[in-house]
Structures are given as structure tokens and as C-alpha cells.
Design a protein around this motif. Structure first.
Motif, short mmCIF file in Angstrom:
data_model
loop_
_atom_site.label_atom_id
_atom_site.label_comp_id
_atom_site.label_asym_id
_atom_site.label_seq_id
_atom_site.Cartn_x
_atom_site.Cartn_y
_atom_site.Cartn_z
N GLY A 234 14.26 46.81 47.99
CA GLY A 234 13.13 47.37 47.26
C GLY A 234 12.24 46.26 46.73
N LEU A 235 11.56 46.51 45.64
CA LEU A 235 10.66 45.50 45.09
C LEU A 235 11.41 44.26 44.60
CD1 LEU A 235 8.06 47.72 43.19
CD2 LEU A 235 7.80 46.58 45.40
N ASP A 236 12.68 44.42 44.26
CA ASP A 236 13.54 43.25 44.02
C ASP A 236 14.08 42.81 45.38
OD1 ASP A 236 13.50 42.90 41.15
OD2 ASP A 236 14.55 44.82 41.04
N LEU A 237 13.17 42.27 46.18
CA LEU A 237 13.40 42.07 47.61
C LEU A 237 14.55 41.10 47.88
CD1 LEU A 237 11.86 43.06 50.20
CD2 LEU A 237 10.72 40.83 50.19
N ALA A 278 21.07 60.20 52.15
CA ALA A 278 20.62 59.30 53.22
C ALA A 278 19.19 58.86 52.94
CB ALA A 278 20.72 60.00 54.57
N VAL A 279 18.99 57.55 52.82
CA VAL A 279 17.68 57.00 52.46
C VAL A 279 17.48 55.66 53.15
CG1 VAL A 279 17.81 58.08 50.16
CG2 VAL A 279 18.50 55.69 50.45
N GLU A 280 16.23 55.20 53.13
CA GLU A 280 15.90 53.80 53.33
C GLU A 280 15.32 53.27 52.03
OE1 GLU A 280 14.22 51.99 57.03
OE2 GLU A 280 13.75 54.09 57.49
N ASN A 281 15.82 52.14 51.58
CA ASN A 281 15.26 51.50 50.39
C ASN A 281 14.17 50.54 50.86
OD1 ASN A 281 14.93 50.70 47.73
ND2 ASN A 281 16.62 49.24 47.77
N ALA A 282 12.95 51.04 50.85
CA ALA A 282 11.83 50.32 51.47
C ALA A 282 10.84 49.83 50.40
CB ALA A 282 11.13 51.22 52.48
N VAL A 283 9.83 49.11 50.87
CA VAL A 283 8.78 48.57 50.00
C VAL A 283 7.44 49.19 50.41
CG1 VAL A 283 7.53 46.50 49.28
CG2 VAL A 283 10.00 46.39 49.67
N ALA A 284 6.78 49.81 49.45
CA ALA A 284 5.46 50.39 49.68
C ALA A 284 4.81 50.59 48.32
CB ALA A 284 5.57 51.72 50.44
N GLY A 285 3.58 51.10 48.33
CA GLY A 285 2.85 51.28 47.08
C GLY A 285 3.52 52.26 46.13
N ASN A 286 4.29 53.18 46.66
CA ASN A 286 4.96 54.17 45.81
C ASN A 286 6.43 53.85 45.61
OD1 ASN A 286 5.74 54.72 48.45
ND2 ASN A 286 5.84 56.93 48.15
N MET A 288 9.92 52.60 44.07
CA MET A 288 10.52 52.56 42.74
C MET A 288 10.38 51.16 42.16
SD MET A 288 14.55 53.37 41.97
CE MET A 288 15.08 52.08 43.14
N ARG A 289 9.96 51.10 40.90
CA ARG A 289 9.69 49.81 40.27
C ARG A 289 10.78 49.43 39.26
NH1 ARG A 289 4.76 52.46 40.77
NH2 ARG A 289 5.22 53.65 38.87
N PRO A 290 11.06 48.15 39.10
CA PRO A 290 11.93 47.73 38.00
C PRO A 290 11.34 48.17 36.67
CG PRO A 290 11.58 45.92 39.55
CD PRO A 290 10.63 47.01 39.93
N GLY A 291 12.17 48.65 35.79
CA GLY A 291 11.71 49.10 34.47
C GLY A 291 11.43 50.58 34.38
N GLU A 292 11.40 51.30 35.53
CA GLU A 292 11.22 52.74 35.46
C GLU A 292 12.45 53.40 34.85
OE1 GLU A 292 10.23 54.53 39.17
OE2 GLU A 292 8.42 53.33 39.47
#
Length: 459
Positions: A234-237, A278-286, A288-292
């Protein structure tokens, strides 16, 4: 089951394999011809574990194989032979030092596995002839292991959330089970918010897949498997090294699917529920962000300290839903933490349990079938490591101490008191080729868990 064939009458068409060791080697030599004894002497064979010698008759035809083994390790005894011996049919001779022939045959079959979806195998494995009864007992275990390996080895492009769902649907069709799933925004409507939050950034929609099987009067068994089909962090790549093999992050789901298949094939008297988020933990504009802060299905608020601690987020909604069914036993498989590998290495799955009797029985079952586990503590004082200043707790914390324990403690919060729960943090992978354990996806703990469930529910 190309690695095993039913034994033919009189073994006329297969080559005998005699197992031996240093203590019994002299007796093995006495059964040989003078020429065969000379050949053994010239070749330097001394019956060391992992070595073998090919013996021919006077016409030069291969008629016997001597194999050095460690009698107390039957699973490994023959595991290197499917690709070490010439392509042919073999059988275990009545003479030999292995008491557990069935376990040795299982090791052979596990060593014969090849993942051939993307390239042709260089050769076929040698085959081991076994009795019809042995084949009946071994086939489900071999097929379950192959299923785990196949699912984990398949790259994410061909094994995303939808394909993982398809695998469960095929299993359900085979065993006349009911299968349904919640996809995309349906997860929010059905109150699975953390599964949706982790998977929403991917172009492949997140989902929760549920398989139901069994009779209502039987005790409820809920099996949950982590299905992160790819984990960027995710954003913590993740770093490139950390991301390279993240196709295997659905290994927990693969284990859960295989175990469910074993339960249904054996017709265990349980009412089975299989749950795979079942998911992919991906990076995009939407993404999930750290701190949510997410309000989970169970009503706990969770601060996202690290988006790379995503597996526990999808599992917590699935565990909460499974616990709502008031199961007799709740268990999960997950490739959850690198900390478990640091603590125990790649071969030993970490077992966490809130029921000491169930844990002890599972550990004993694992030892009996040579599928070892190692119990680690749910050390509750470490819950403070997941403290949050604005939510009920966080999904991770600032310290790297006790990472596998704190992950298990996070999950435990979603298991009601009085519900027996077993959690396996497994690697699901072999980093290198070894006898019976080819490089790539691996089943770790499936045979142990199935043996335990047989004892618990079928006596």
C-alpha cells in the motif's frame, strides 16, 4: 496422481526399492549376487541417508534399487527419488527398514510435484506402485498439497481475487457446497469495511467468498484464509526485494481452501464454513492511508498505523463474521508476519491458540504426520504495543518487537471469549529445492490440521 500408481499383480512390471541403513546394510548385501556386491563396493555406496545405488541383473537390466534412509524420517526417505531415478515404475520391497511405508509413499508423491502451467517439464517423474488401499488414503493429501502449491505458484495476473473465488466455486461444485461472495461496494453494504478499505485501490474489486457445507445438526467449523493476492504494501510501499514474491500472500487462503476440500472429501461430521477475504493491496488515489480510522465489522475502531499490516485488517472482518456463527472451532491460516519467519525460520508455522487443549492436540497431530508446528504465546501484556491515541487500537505499532505476537493479539480481539481459536502464521513457500519440497509454494500445517480435525470430529 501421476506420481503414484496402483500396485500391479506380483510386481512383475515394477522395480523393487529396498530401504536400508548402516545398521542393516550387511543384511541387504547378503540378498545380492556377487556381481552386485562388487558393484556396490566399487561405487562406494554405504547406505548413507539420501544416497541410492542402481543394481542390474546379468543382462544389464535394472532390477533393484538400494536406498539409504533414516528410518525415523519416513517422509523424507524417498522424496528425492521421483527425479533421481530413471523414468519407470517402482515398488517398495518387503525387505527394508521403514515401518511407515505409507508416509514414505507420501514423501515420494510430494517429491514428484511439478508446476507446469507455463512451461513443459523436462521429464516425467518416476512412479511408485502402491496398493489400492494406500492410494485411497494418500490421494486426498497429495491432491491437497498440490492444490496449495498450484494456487500459490500462480502469478497474480492469473490468480487475482476473482480467480481465487473461482477456485472455491470449483471446490463447491465438486462437493455440492453453497458458495456466495460479496464484491466491491457490496462489502460496505454487508458491513465488511476493513476488507473493502484494503482492496479498494485495485482495479480488481475486493471480495469475501463464503463456502457452506454440511448438516445443521453437526458442530460448526469455521475456516478462514488470508487472500491477499498481491501485496505492494500500500502507501507504506514495500521495497523491491520485499515485494518480489508477494504473489504468495494469498497462501493462507490456499491452505484454507485445501483443508476445506479435505474435510468435505472425508465427509467429516461438521457444518463447515470457509471464508476467504480476497484483495489486492494496491496503490492508487483512493488507497487506504496511514492514520485513517476504520470502524470494523465487530464495532472496534482501528487506526491504520501501517498499510502494510493489511492481512490482519481483512482477517478481522472475516473472523468477526465467522464468530457470529457461534462455531465449535474457529481457525485461520495466514502468511501474516515476517516476524514469525525471523523467530522460527521458513519451515515451522507459528501456532497461536486461545485453547490450550486444542493447541496440544494439534501439535501432537502435526508430530504424528510429520507436519510440524510450533506454538507461540498470546502474551497479552504486549497488547499495549497496539495502543492508539484516538481509536480503540491500531493495526500495528512503532516497535518491531514481538511482531508475530502482536499480530495474533490484534486478531484475538475479534474472537469472542469462549470460542476456541487456532491461528497459523505460515510461510507457504520453499526458498530452494529440497527433496519433497520443490522451490515455490508449499503447504505447511494442512496435514497437521486435517489430522487434528479427524481426531476431534471423527474419533
Amino acid at each position: 496422481m501421476s506420481a503414484l500408481i496402483e500396485r500391479q499383480s506380483g510386481n512383475r512390471h515394477s522395480i523393487a526399492i529396498e530401504t536400508t541403513d548402516a545398521a542393516h546394510y550387511a543384511a541387504s548385501r547378503r540378498r545380492l549376487t556377487a556381481a552386485q556386491k562388487r558393484w556396490l563396493g566399487d561405487s562406494g555406496f554405504q547406505a548413507a541417508p539420501g544416497t541410492f545405488a542402481l543394481l542390474s541383473d546379468t543382462a544389464g537390466k535394472l532390477v533393484r534399487v538400494l536406498v539409504g534412509v533414516e528410518p525415523q524420517q519416513p517422509l523424507a526417505a524417498l522424496a528425492a527419488l521421483p527425479f533421481g531415478l530413471p523414468e519407470a515404475s517402482y515398488h517398495l520391497a518387503d525387505e527394508g527398514v521403514l515401518d511407515n511405508r505409507e508416509q514414505a509413499a507420501l514423501g515420494w508423491a510430494l517429491g514428484a510435484y511439478q508446476f507446469d502451467r507455463y512451461r513443459q517439464p523436462k521429464r516425467a517423474p518416476a512412479r511408485l506402485a502402491v496398493s489400492a488401499a494406500e492410494l485411497l488414503a494418500l490421494a486426498p493429501l497429495v491432491e491437497a498439497t498440490a492444490l496449495v502449491r498450484d494456487l500459490v505458484n500462480t502469478p497474480t495476473e492469473d490468480m487475482g481475487p476473482e480467480q481465487l473465488s473461482d477456485a472455491i466455486r470449483r471446490l463447491g461444485k465438486t462437493h455440492k457446497a453453497k458458495v456466495r461472495d460479496w464484491v466491491g461496494d457490496e462489502l460496505l453494504k454487508a458491513n465488511f469495511p476493513t476488507i473493502h478499505a484494503v482492496g479498494r485501490a485495485s482495479h480488481r474489486e475486493p471480495r469475501l467468498v463464503e463456502l457452506s457445507w454440511g448438516r445443521k445438526e453437526h458442530p460448526r467449523l469455521v475456516v478462514v484464509g488470508k487472500g491477499v493476492c498481491f501485496d505492494t504494501g500500500g502507501l507504506d510501499l514495500k521495497s523491491s526485494d520485499g515485494m518480489r514474491w508477494m504473489k504468495k500472500d494469498m497462501g493462507g487462503a490456499a491452505h484454507a481452501i485445501a483443508l476445506a476440500g479435505l474435510v468435505m472429501q472425508a465427509s467429516l461430521p461438521v457444518r463447515l464454513t470457509l471464508l476467504v477475504p480476497a484483495v489486492e493491496n494496491a496503490v492508487a488515489g483512493n488507497a487506504m492511508r496511514p492514520g485513517e480510522v476504520i470502524t470494523t465489522r465487530a464495532g472496534h475502531t482501528v487506526e491504520v498505523d501501517n498499510t502494510d499490516a493489511e492481512g490482519r485488517l481483512i482477517l478481522c472482518d472475516a473472523l468477526a463474521y465467522g464468530a457470529e456463527q457461534q462455531p465449535d472451532l474457529l481457525l485461520d491460516f495466514a502468511t501474516l508476519t515476517g516476524a514469525a519467519r525471523v523467530a522460527l525460520g521458513p519451515d515451522l508455522p507459528a501456532l497461536f491458540a486461545n485453547d490450550d487443549a486444542a493447541a496440544a492436540a494439534l501439535l501432537a497431530a502435526g508430530r504424528a504426520v510429520d507436519d510440524p508446528l510450533w506454538q507461540m504465546p498470546l502474551w497479552r501484556p504486549y497488547r499495549k504495543m497496539l495502543d492508539s491515541y484516538l481509536a480503540d487500537f491500531a493495526n500495528a505499532g512503532p516497535s518491531r518487537h514481538a511482531g508475530a505476537i502482536t499480530a495474533a493479539l490484534y486478531l484475538e480481539r475479534f474472537v469472542p471469549d469462549g470460542t476456541p481459536w487456532l491461528h497459523l502464521d505460515t510461510y507457504a513457500w520453499n526458498d530452494a529445492d529440497r527433496p519433497g519440497r520443490p522451490r515455490g509454494g508449499e503447504a505447511m500445517g494442512v496435514r497437521a490440521m486435517f489430522a487434528y480435525l479427524q481426531q476431534r470430529y471423527a474419533g
